[in-house]
Design an enzyme around this catalytic site. Structure first.
Site, PDB file in Angstrom:
ATOM      1  CG  ASP A  36      -3.560  -2.703   4.092  1.00 24.79           C
ATOM      2  OD1 ASP A  36      -3.076  -1.680   4.529  1.00 24.79           O
ATOM      3  OD2 ASP A  36      -4.919  -2.303   3.890  1.00 24.79           O
ATOM      4  CB  ILE A  48      -1.713  -0.286   9.458  1.00 31.20           C
ATOM      5  CG1 ILE A  48      -0.553  -0.351  10.248  1.00 31.20           C
ATOM      6  CG2 ILE A  48      -2.996  -0.034  10.475  1.00 31.20           C
ATOM      7  CD1 ILE A  48      -0.221   0.884  11.125  1.00 31.20           C
ATOM      8  CG  ASP A  49      -7.748  -2.827   6.287  1.00 28.20           C
ATOM      9  OD1 ASP A  49      -7.687  -2.069   5.319  1.00 28.20           O
ATOM     10  OD2 ASP A  49      -8.657  -3.579   6.373  1.00 28.20           O
ATOM     11  CG  ASP A 103      -7.890  -2.346   1.100  1.00 25.87           C
ATOM     12  OD1 ASP A 103      -7.391  -2.228   2.167  1.00 25.87           O
ATOM     13  OD2 ASP A 103      -8.126  -1.476   0.165  1.00 25.87           O
ATOM     14  CB  THR A 109      -4.611   3.815   8.141  1.00 23.75           C
ATOM     15  OG1 THR A 109      -3.920   2.562   7.737  1.00 23.75           O
ATOM     16  CG2 THR A 109      -3.794   5.234   8.463  1.00 23.75           C
ATOM     17  CD  GLU A 161      -3.061   1.282   2.271  1.00 21.65           C
ATOM     18  OE1 GLU A 161      -2.546   0.598   3.343  1.00 21.65           O
ATOM     19  OE2 GLU A 161      -3.940   2.107   2.271  1.00 21.65           O
TER      20      GLU A 161
END
Ligand code: IPD
Length: 281
Positions: free
Chosen positions: A94, A96-97, A224, A99, A74
């Site tokens: 990803d 930190i999905d 994602d 954020t 990402e």
């Protein structure tokens, strides 16, 4: 080489100094601390120094073990790296999905890592950082959460469904109107509820667990969706394009459901919101 790789090993290994503490400890600790927050494509599309730190850690660890593999991640993409899925082994990350949740200390955040070879998704790992739940899925070998097998719901009737979605980063009036009207259409169809939890990967894990019946979104990215797609398919669910056709990982649009009937009902109800493609940015 991949056969010797344990999903747990991927999701939770050493800290930068090499100590054997889970990497996700970094996210849990940072959740309650002050953060430096920047924006990307819109005022609601956030990034912090922890997103970059975690992404760099994951890629450097994986690169040590798999020097010839490719990466789609990402924050690298946000800095201009191309998102092209070739036939080469590719990790789709990803860091930190959720954020925006992370920035607000809302404890629904995850790390998501998918893996594809010959453009086919092979396995996915999603770690719910605050609840310490590890979701894994491997093509042909099932989907699990902390070792418990996952199974989607068998619901086919939209008027009995709990539906999940996410808002996506665009907030211009035309996009918002379409977003709200899609939600309204599902409520008119008498869906039991429509939920937005702020992390598309964890919403998709709830679907894989049978805790919801469907998910749809315009504006989510390949990072994602990659890991979650394997987990949902291995839990018996279906992941398709919003047109009702096959999933295109780069198209920024998805409908996922426990049953094909449910997925098609959702797809038929939706109006398209155009977010372009990940591989054309
Ligand atoms: C976002 C979240 C959000 C969804 C966005 C995603 P990020 O991921 O999953 O819920 O609406 O489309 O891009 O930016 O927190 O990794």
């Amino acid at each position: 080489q991949i056969d010797s790789l344990e999903c747990d090993d991927l999701a939770a290994r050493s800290t930068p100094g090499g100590e054997s503490q889970p990497k996700t400890w970094i996210i849990r600790k940072a959740l309650t601390e002050e953060k430096r927050v920047s924006t990307k494509t819109s005022a609601a599309d956030l990034v912090t120094e922890t997103d970059h730190l975690v992404e760099d850690l994951i890629i450097s660890e994986l690169r040590k073990r798999f020097p010839s593999h490719r990466f789609i991640a990402e924050e690298a993409a946000a800095s201009g790296a191309k998102c092209v899925l070739t036939h080469s082994p590719t990790w789709i990350i990803d860091p930190i999905d959720g954020t925006c949740n992370f920035v607000h200390r809302f404890p629904t955040v995850a790390v998501s890592i998918g893996f594809a070879v010959h453009q086919e998704l092979e396995f996915g790992v999603i770690y719910h950082c605050t609840e310490e739940r590890l979701y894994t899925g491997r093509r042909g070998r099932g989907a699990f959460c902390n070792g418990q097998r996952l199974r989607v719901s068998g619901e086919t009737d939209l008027s009995k469904a709990l539906v999940l979605t996410e808002i996506g980063p665009k907030r211009d009036p035309a996009t918002l109107k379409l977003f709200l009207s899609n939600m309204e259409r599902l409520l008119h169809a008498k869906a039991h509820g429509v939920r937005v939890i702020g992390s598309s990967t964890l919403a998709l894990c709830h679907l894989a667990s049978g805790a919801a019946d469907a998910y749809y979104q315009f504006g989510l990215h390949c990072w994602d969706l990659a890991a979650a797609t394997v987990i949902i398919r291995e839990a018996g669910g279906i992941v398709i394009d919003t047109s009702g056709g096959p999933l295109d990982l780069m198209s920024c649009r998805v409908v996922a459901a426990g049953t094909r009937e449910m997925a098609m009902l959702i797809a038929q109800a939706l109006q398209t919101i155009n977010y372009g493609r990940d591989d054309e940015k």
